[in-house]
Design an enzyme around this catalytic site. Structure first.
Site, PDB file in Angstrom:
ATOM      1  CG  ASP A  29      51.882  34.521  46.458  1.00  0.00           C
ATOM      2  OD1 ASP A  29      52.203  34.242  45.287  1.00  0.00           O
ATOM      3  OD2 ASP A  29      50.788  34.988  46.776  1.00  0.00           O
TER       4      ASP A  29
ATOM      5  CB  SER B 238      52.242  37.953  45.550  1.00  0.00           C
ATOM      6  OG  SER B 238      50.926  37.470  45.533  1.00  0.00           O
TER       7      SER B 238
HETATM    8  P1  NAD Z   1      45.369  37.928  39.010  1.00  0.00           P
HETATM    9  O1  NAD Z   1      46.761  38.170  38.545  1.00  0.00           O
HETATM   10  O2  NAD Z   1      44.762  36.588  38.816  1.00  0.00           O
HETATM   11  O3  NAD Z   1      44.403  38.999  38.296  1.00  0.00           O
HETATM   12  C1  NAD Z   1      44.669  40.377  38.324  1.00  0.00           C
HETATM   13  C2  NAD Z   1      43.401  41.141  38.557  1.00  0.00           C
HETATM   14  O4  NAD Z   1      42.568  41.095  37.389  1.00  0.00           O
HETATM   15  C3  NAD Z   1      42.525  40.588  39.686  1.00  0.00           C
HETATM   16  O5  NAD Z   1      42.359  41.597  40.675  1.00  0.00           O
HETATM   17  C4  NAD Z   1      41.207  40.239  38.986  1.00  0.00           C
HETATM   18  O6  NAD Z   1      40.091  40.479  39.814  1.00  0.00           O
HETATM   19  C5  NAD Z   1      41.242  41.176  37.820  1.00  0.00           C
HETATM   20  N1  NAD Z   1      40.308  40.869  36.715  1.00  0.00           N
HETATM   21  C6  NAD Z   1      39.959  39.678  36.173  1.00  0.00           C
HETATM   22  N2  NAD Z   1      39.048  39.849  35.186  1.00  0.00           N
HETATM   23  C7  NAD Z   1      38.836  41.185  35.086  1.00  0.00           C
HETATM   24  C8  NAD Z   1      38.032  42.000  34.237  1.00  0.00           C
HETATM   25  N3  NAD Z   1      37.246  41.477  33.307  1.00  0.00           N
HETATM   26  N4  NAD Z   1      38.058  43.343  34.410  1.00  0.00           N
HETATM   27  C9  NAD Z   1      38.840  43.894  35.369  1.00  0.00           C
HETATM   28  N5  NAD Z   1      39.616  43.194  36.185  1.00  0.00           N
HETATM   29  C10 NAD Z   1      39.620  41.850  36.055  1.00  0.00           C
HETATM   30  O7  NAD Z   1      45.202  38.291  40.547  1.00  0.00           O
HETATM   31  P2  NAD Z   1      46.300  38.465  41.664  1.00  0.00           P
HETATM   32  O8  NAD Z   1      46.963  39.773  41.538  1.00  0.00           O
HETATM   33  O9  NAD Z   1      47.194  37.285  41.649  1.00  0.00           O
HETATM   34  O10 NAD Z   1      45.443  38.470  43.024  1.00  0.00           O
HETATM   35  C11 NAD Z   1      44.098  38.148  43.121  1.00  0.00           C
HETATM   36  C12 NAD Z   1      43.659  38.341  44.569  1.00  0.00           C
HETATM   37  O11 NAD Z   1      44.307  37.446  45.454  1.00  0.00           O
HETATM   38  C13 NAD Z   1      43.907  39.703  45.131  1.00  0.00           C
HETATM   39  O12 NAD Z   1      42.800  40.060  45.928  1.00  0.00           O
HETATM   40  C14 NAD Z   1      45.053  39.529  46.038  1.00  0.00           C
HETATM   41  O13 NAD Z   1      45.060  40.513  47.063  1.00  0.00           O
HETATM   42  C15 NAD Z   1      44.780  38.163  46.576  1.00  0.00           C
HETATM   43  N6  NAD Z   1      46.018  37.574  47.067  1.00  0.00           N
HETATM   44  C16 NAD Z   1      46.008  36.991  48.307  1.00  0.00           C
HETATM   45  C17 NAD Z   1      47.182  36.444  48.785  1.00  0.00           C
HETATM   46  C18 NAD Z   1      47.226  35.813  50.136  1.00  0.00           C
HETATM   47  O14 NAD Z   1      46.272  35.892  50.885  1.00  0.00           O
HETATM   48  N7  NAD Z   1      48.326  35.172  50.473  1.00  0.00           N
HETATM   49  C19 NAD Z   1      48.330  36.450  48.029  1.00  0.00           C
HETATM   50  C20 NAD Z   1      48.285  37.052  46.774  1.00  0.00           C
HETATM   51  C21 NAD Z   1      47.114  37.604  46.297  1.00  0.00           C
END
Ligand code: NAD
Length: 382
Positions: free
Chosen positions: A129, A132
């Site tokens: 990933d 990430s």
């Molecule tokens: P992202 O980059 O898409 O978004 C960043 C953050 O912005 C997110 O937490 C989202 O909820 C938040 N956001 C969106 N609209 C918002 C608003 N209006 N106000 C405040 N916050 C807002 O997200 P990301 O960092 O790529 O990750 C999203 C989720 O996926 C996380 O829970 C992460 O832990 C999970 N994840 C899982 C895996 C896995 O299982 N392999 C890998 C990576 C991420």
């Protein structure tokens, strides 16, 4: 099988897709790694290091002609995609919802593109990933940048000349980048507040020693993939109204809010910026995907009402060495996953492989991802 990577022409980019460590792992796997001379110079990685790891060097034209697999970090240039033979596998970030011309070129050139933004977010695929790994380093770099631009010390300091209170940092959006931003700001001694529309992150915020800001904006939540659901315009307006006080009290605001495949939500408007103390700093990590902050400009720093708004889009590039190592490891994990030992070659089998099926964007002249295909369709009919 020839694995080729070209020097990255993206302005200001210091990261590379392949490091010497990962080059050696690829060579040990059975790949020929071929690079342009000077490939890693911007990341302080010399040709000699790559050579020692087993890579060979050739001109761009020779590399394009021989490539079975092209690996890249930023989306490859159109001229690069045009120069590849049919059936070549390309592994890279593609920015597929916005760089539609590249998706069309890959489709029309019958290239098999493994798009890193589309790697499934499962526990198994975590090591592949790259979104990430880069977001995490980006979150770190956002805080370091804010600390550099701010006139305020992050830690509390008791000195004979008086006591300095800790900086107040507000992180909006607590995904991968936001969590790392919170952890970094805490390590520097700041007092940290954070907010996200996904209520599940409240516990993670608290476990890092930060305060989760509770706002009532109606129903919010996340998709199966863990991404935030999009708020309505009314909900976003309500979010801004309730958040204004926390923003006004912050010395530093870091916004990381993103919506997968959609423009970033507007979190901070001009009135909220005007409500902050002059000298405060905002780092808008979503500047290049539409901007969380009114007035932020991608790759620029602007001062509005005395508040500095930093819109640097390549924050992971500020820690190019580690970001490259992480990215190259993600690439290797994906390559190793799809490697056929017997044939000593990369073999794409989307029918039987969920990871490949998830991230195979174009294949045999078709766009396989339905979400990207829909955006492409909209683009053609507009
Ligand atoms: P992202 O980059 O898409 O978004 C960043 C953050 O912005 C997110 O937490 C989202 O909820 C938040 N956001 C969106 N609209 C918002 C608003 N209006 N106000 C405040 N916050 C807002 O997200 P990301 O960092 O790529 O990750 C999203 C989720 O996926 C996380 O829970 C992460 O832990 C999970 N994840 C899982 C895996 C896995 O299982 N392999 C890998 C990576 C991420």
């Amino acid at each position: 099988m020839d694995f080729v990577s070209l020097s990255d022409g993206t302005a200001g980019e210091r990261r590379v897709a392949l490091t010497p460590t990962v080059t050696k792992r690829l060579v040990d796997l059975g790949a020929n790694v071929r690079l342009e001379p000077g490939y890693g110079a911007d990341a302080d990685l010399s040709d000699a290091l790559y050579e020692k790891a087993g890579a060979t060097f050739a001109s761009r034209d020779e590399l394009l002609a021989s490539a079975d697999v092209l690996v890249s970090l930023n989306p490859p240039e159109a001229s690069t995609l045009r120069g590849l033979r049919e059936g070549t596998i390309v592994i890279s970030f593609f920015d597929p919802f916005r760089r539609q011309e590249l998706v069309r070129l890959a489709r029309d050139g019958a290239l098999s593109t493994l798009c890193l933004e589309l790697v499934p977010r499962t526990s198994y695929a975590q090591k592949m990933d790259a979104l990430s790994s880069q977001a995490s380093l980006g979150g770190y770099a956002a805080v370091i940048t804010a600390a550099d631009r701010s006139g305020k010390s992050f830690p509390m300091m008791s000195t004979p000349a008086g006591t300095i209170p800790p900086a107040r940092v507000f992180v909006v959006g607590v995904g991968v980048a936001g969590l790392q931003a919170i952890a970094t700001a805490k390590r520097l001694g700041a007092r940290v507040d954070a907010y996200d529309t996904r209520p599940v992150v409240a516990e993670q915020v608290r476990s890092l020693g930060a305060k989760f800001v509770e706002l009532d904006v109606g129903e919010t939540g996340q998709t199966e993939q863990g991404y935030a659901k999009e708020l309505t315009a009314e909900q976003l307006a309500e979010q801004r109204r309730q958040m204004a006080k926390v923003v006004a009290g912050a010395d530093v605001v870091i916004t990381t809010a993103q919506l997968f495949g959609r423009p970033a939500p507007r979190i901070v408007d001009a009135a909220m910026v005007a409500g902050m103390r002059p000298g405060s700093v905002i780092v808008d990590m979503a500047a290049s995907t539409g901007g969380n902050v009114e007035g932020s400009v991608p790759d620029e720093e602007v001062v509005m009402d005395g508040v500095r708004i930093v819109g640097l889009s390549n924050l992971p590039g500020l820690v190019a060495r580690d970001a490259s190592e992480m990215y190259a490891s993600n690439l290797f994990a994906l390559i190793q996953h799809a490697w056929d030992e017997e044939a000593s070659a990369l073999k794409l089998d989307p029918e039987n492989d969920d990871v490949v099926a998830g991230c195979l964007l174009t294949h045999q002249g078709k766009v396989r991802d339905e979400r990207v295909a829909a955006v492409l369709e909209e683009g053609s009919s507009a």
